[in-house]
Write a protein that holds these residues in place. Structure first.
Motif: not given
Length: 165
Positions: A156-162
């Protein structure tokens, strides 16, 4: 949901036969997958013959796990009466993921050995299985009882969620 978060690629298997009931559950899981326009163009070849598994292990430089597995399921699609040809690979990929998740539930492990969209790999696989002209090989899923299992990485990488609000 546990299978999603514990599933890993398994390439090393115990020398142990897989029960036919478990193979059938894997195939039922595969066929529970959605398909474009409900075309269900998939076909599944279950391979347990050691000589054929050895040949599958040589189809590409990346398919060696098939040679060491007690079984493999070759996921294919039938080109006859297809409603949405451009979705065949996606339909087969979803079916393959269902196999993978059901493996985890059944105490099995496996690995998807990519063939499609590489025509040379698909053709080589088709030759090994002597597939009819209307059947195209999508992938090999090598499976068995895992020799060892590592925990899955948290990807999980929150930076890849928009969020778009």
């Amino acid at each position: 949901m546990n299978a999603i978060f514990t599933r890993t690629s398994i390439r090393s298997f115990e020398d142990r036969e897989i029960e036919s009931e478990k193979i059938e559950k894997l195939l039922k899981a595969a066929m529970a997958a959605p398909t474009a326009k409900n075309q269900q163009a998939w076909e599944f070849y279950v391979v347990t013959n050691k000589e054929v598994l050895a040949k599958l292990g040589k189809v590409t430089p990346y398919s060696a796990a098939a040679a060491n597995a007690p079984a493999a399921i070759v996921i294919c699609y039938n080109k006859d009466n297809v409603k949405v040809p451009k979705m065949l690979d996606i339909d087969c990929a979803i079916a393959t993921e269902n196999i993978w998740l059901e493996c985890e539930e059944l105490g099995l492990g496996g690995v998807m050995l990519g063939m499609a969209p590489f025509e040379d790999r698909m053709s080589a696989l088709s030759k090994v299985l002597n597939l009819p002209e209307n059947i195209s090989a999508f992938t090999i899923f090598a499976l068995g009882y895992p020799k060892n299992k590592k925990p899955q990485q948290d990807r999980y990488d929150a930076k890849k969620v928009h969020y778009i609000k």
